[in-house]
Each structure stands twice: as C-alpha cells, then as structure tokens.
Design a protein around this motif. Structure first.
Motif, PDB file in Angstrom:
ATOM      1  N   UNK A  47     -14.809 -69.520  -3.950  1.00  0.00           N
ATOM      2  CA  UNK A  47     -16.083 -70.110  -3.531  1.00  0.00           C
ATOM      3  C   UNK A  47     -17.313 -69.369  -3.911  1.00  0.00           C
ATOM      4  N   UNK A  48     -18.495 -69.434  -3.378  1.00  0.00           N
ATOM      5  CA  UNK A  48     -19.365 -68.577  -3.719  1.00  0.00           C
ATOM      6  C   UNK A  48     -19.873 -67.929  -2.196  1.00  0.00           C
ATOM      7  N   UNK A  49     -20.493 -66.773  -2.125  1.00  0.00           N
ATOM      8  CA  UNK A  49     -21.018 -66.364  -1.052  1.00  0.00           C
ATOM      9  C   UNK A  49     -22.159 -65.192  -1.375  1.00  0.00           C
ATOM     10  N   UNK A  50     -23.514 -65.547  -1.007  1.00  0.00           N
ATOM     11  CA  UNK A  50     -24.519 -64.816  -1.597  1.00  0.00           C
ATOM     12  C   UNK A  50     -24.411 -64.835  -3.044  1.00  0.00           C
ATOM     13  N   UNK A  51     -24.594 -63.666  -3.627  1.00  0.00           N
ATOM     14  CA  UNK A  51     -24.830 -63.682  -5.026  1.00  0.00           C
ATOM     15  C   UNK A  51     -23.397 -63.682  -6.084  1.00  0.00           C
ATOM     16  N   UNK A  52     -22.446 -63.733  -5.294  1.00  0.00           N
ATOM     17  CA  UNK A  52     -21.189 -63.714  -5.875  1.00  0.00           C
ATOM     18  C   UNK A  52     -20.203 -64.867  -5.534  1.00  0.00           C
ATOM     19  N   UNK A  53     -19.496 -64.996  -6.861  1.00  0.00           N
ATOM     20  CA  UNK A  53     -18.273 -66.153  -6.742  1.00  0.00           C
ATOM     21  C   UNK A  53     -17.171 -65.314  -6.437  1.00  0.00           C
ATOM     22  N   UNK A  54     -16.228 -65.924  -5.619  1.00  0.00           N
ATOM     23  CA  UNK A  54     -15.055 -64.988  -5.299  1.00  0.00           C
ATOM     24  C   UNK A  54     -13.865 -66.020  -5.459  1.00  0.00           C
ATOM     25  N   UNK A  55     -12.600 -65.195  -5.529  1.00  0.00           N
ATOM     26  CA  UNK A  55     -11.342 -65.960  -5.696  1.00  0.00           C
ATOM     27  C   UNK A  55     -10.322 -64.926  -4.910  1.00  0.00           C
ATOM     28  N   UNK A  56      -9.953 -65.440  -3.828  1.00  0.00           N
ATOM     29  CA  UNK A  56      -8.833 -64.695  -3.162  1.00  0.00           C
ATOM     30  C   UNK A  56      -7.405 -64.912  -3.713  1.00  0.00           C
ATOM     31  N   UNK A  57      -6.674 -63.893  -3.849  1.00  0.00           N
ATOM     32  CA  UNK A  57      -5.353 -63.738  -4.390  1.00  0.00           C
ATOM     33  C   UNK A  57      -4.557 -62.992  -3.643  1.00  0.00           C
ATOM     34  N   UNK A  58      -3.340 -63.398  -3.464  1.00  0.00           N
ATOM     35  CA  UNK A  58      -2.386 -62.423  -2.753  1.00  0.00           C
ATOM     36  C   UNK A  58      -3.092 -61.540  -1.852  1.00  0.00           C
ATOM     37  N   UNK A  59      -3.095 -60.120  -2.035  1.00  0.00           N
ATOM     38  CA  UNK A  59      -3.705 -59.122  -1.056  1.00  0.00           C
ATOM     39  C   UNK A  59      -5.201 -58.783  -1.520  1.00  0.00           C
ATOM     40  N   UNK A  60      -5.763 -59.469  -2.213  1.00  0.00           N
ATOM     41  CA  UNK A  60      -7.006 -58.808  -2.765  1.00  0.00           C
ATOM     42  C   UNK A  60      -7.877 -60.443  -3.263  1.00  0.00           C
ATOM     43  N   UNK A  61      -9.053 -59.787  -3.945  1.00  0.00           N
ATOM     44  CA  UNK A  61     -10.294 -60.799  -3.877  1.00  0.00           C
ATOM     45  C   UNK A  61     -10.515 -60.408  -5.397  1.00  0.00           C
ATOM     46  N   UNK A  62     -11.017 -61.399  -6.134  1.00  0.00           N
ATOM     47  CA  UNK A  62     -11.864 -60.899  -7.435  1.00  0.00           C
ATOM     48  C   UNK A  62     -13.384 -61.602  -7.145  1.00  0.00           C
ATOM     49  N   UNK A  63     -14.360 -60.531  -7.358  1.00  0.00           N
ATOM     50  CA  UNK A  63     -15.733 -61.214  -7.179  1.00  0.00           C
ATOM     51  C   UNK A  63     -16.360 -61.239  -8.400  1.00  0.00           C
ATOM     52  N   UNK A  64     -17.237 -62.028  -8.824  1.00  0.00           N
ATOM     53  CA  UNK A  64     -17.984 -62.251 -10.064  1.00  0.00           C
ATOM     54  C   UNK A  64     -19.178 -62.506  -9.681  1.00  0.00           C
ATOM     55  N   UNK A  65     -20.003 -61.348 -10.464  1.00  0.00           N
ATOM     56  CA  UNK A  65     -21.537 -61.465 -10.311  1.00  0.00           C
ATOM     57  C   UNK A  65     -22.111 -62.466 -11.386  1.00  0.00           C
ATOM     58  N   UNK A  66     -23.423 -62.914 -11.154  1.00  0.00           N
ATOM     59  CA  UNK A  66     -24.169 -63.727 -11.744  1.00  0.00           C
ATOM     60  C   UNK A  66     -24.099 -63.519 -13.471  1.00  0.00           C
ATOM     61  N   UNK A  67     -23.989 -62.250 -13.927  1.00  0.00           N
ATOM     62  CA  UNK A  67     -23.688 -61.711 -15.154  1.00  0.00           C
ATOM     63  C   UNK A  67     -22.258 -61.738 -15.742  1.00  0.00           C
TER      64      UNK A  67
END
Length: 134
Positions: A47-67
């Motif tokens: 999903x998206x929280x604030x200025x970042x998209x996120x993707x939860x995986x296993x024991x972590x998360x990948x956050x992607x900025x607008x750029x």
C-alpha cells in the motif's frame, strides 16, 4: 558516488522513512510496527503510507519513494532495523542515478562507519541506537 556515500544515503533514507511513517501513522513507534499492522489486518501487505509505497515481505518491508528509490529493510525480533549488502546494492541500483559498488567496497564502507553501524550477525548490520544525522 562512493560506496561510503551510498551507505550514508541508505541510512539517511531509512531515517526519513521512519520519520514519514511516524507522522503518517502516529501509532507507529518503530518502523517494525508496520509488520504488526499488516499481521493484525489493519493495513494491507502492499500500500501507500504518506510519501512512500510499501510492500511487506517475510521479516521486513520495502519502501519506495516517489522517485523510485527503494529502501528494503528487515527487522530483528526486537524490531531493530537490519540490512545486508544485498539491500544496500538494491538501494544503490534504484537511485535516480544508479550506483552499483562491489560487495567488497560496500563491506569496507560499512566497516569504516563503526560505531554508527554495528554488525548484529554475520553480514547483517544495524544503525546504532543514537541515530544522530550522519
């Protein structure tokens, strides 16, 4: 950009993600709380929280900025943010001007940043508790 610059950039980006998440979702005390929100079905796995998209995986998360810059992080059992050389390389490759240093260059850069960074288990690193801006 040197490997040292890339590691500092990753740490700064990780700090920025944490700040943005805490502003957007005040119940988040540490970045790892995103996992709890997903597991309790209060937010979706992607999903998206604030200025970042996120993707939860296993024991972590990948956050992607607008750029398109990606900050991938895992969490230790206590919620500590941890990362390895592979995550640093992914960050470098996702930058607007990609940078892809060797593992040896990254390892040397990480080691040069002690005590800011600590090796918490072989090949995995965390930012020291005092997260002063670097």
């Amino acid at each position: 950009m040197t490997a040292h610059d890339l590691v500092i950039g990753y740490v700064d980006a990780l700090n920025a993600v944490g700040e943005a998440m805490r502003v957007a979702v005040p119940s988040i005390e540490q970045l790892a709380d995103v996992l709890g929100l997903v597991r309790s079905h209060r937010i979706s796995r992607n999903g998206e929280i604030g200025a970042y998209c996120y993707s939860v995986h296993g024991a972590g998360c990948r956050f992607t900025s607008h750029n398109g810059t990606q900050i991938d992080v895992d969490f230790a059992a206590d919620g500590t943010e941890i990362f390895d050389l592979w995550r640093l390389r992914c960050y470098g490759r996702s930058l607007p001007e990609p940078h892809d240093p060797t593992d040896q260059d990254l390892r040397t850069a990480v080691e040069s940043l002690t005590p800011l960074l600590a090796e918490v288990r072989p090949g995995w690193f965390s930012v020291a508790e005092a997260r002063a801006s670097v």
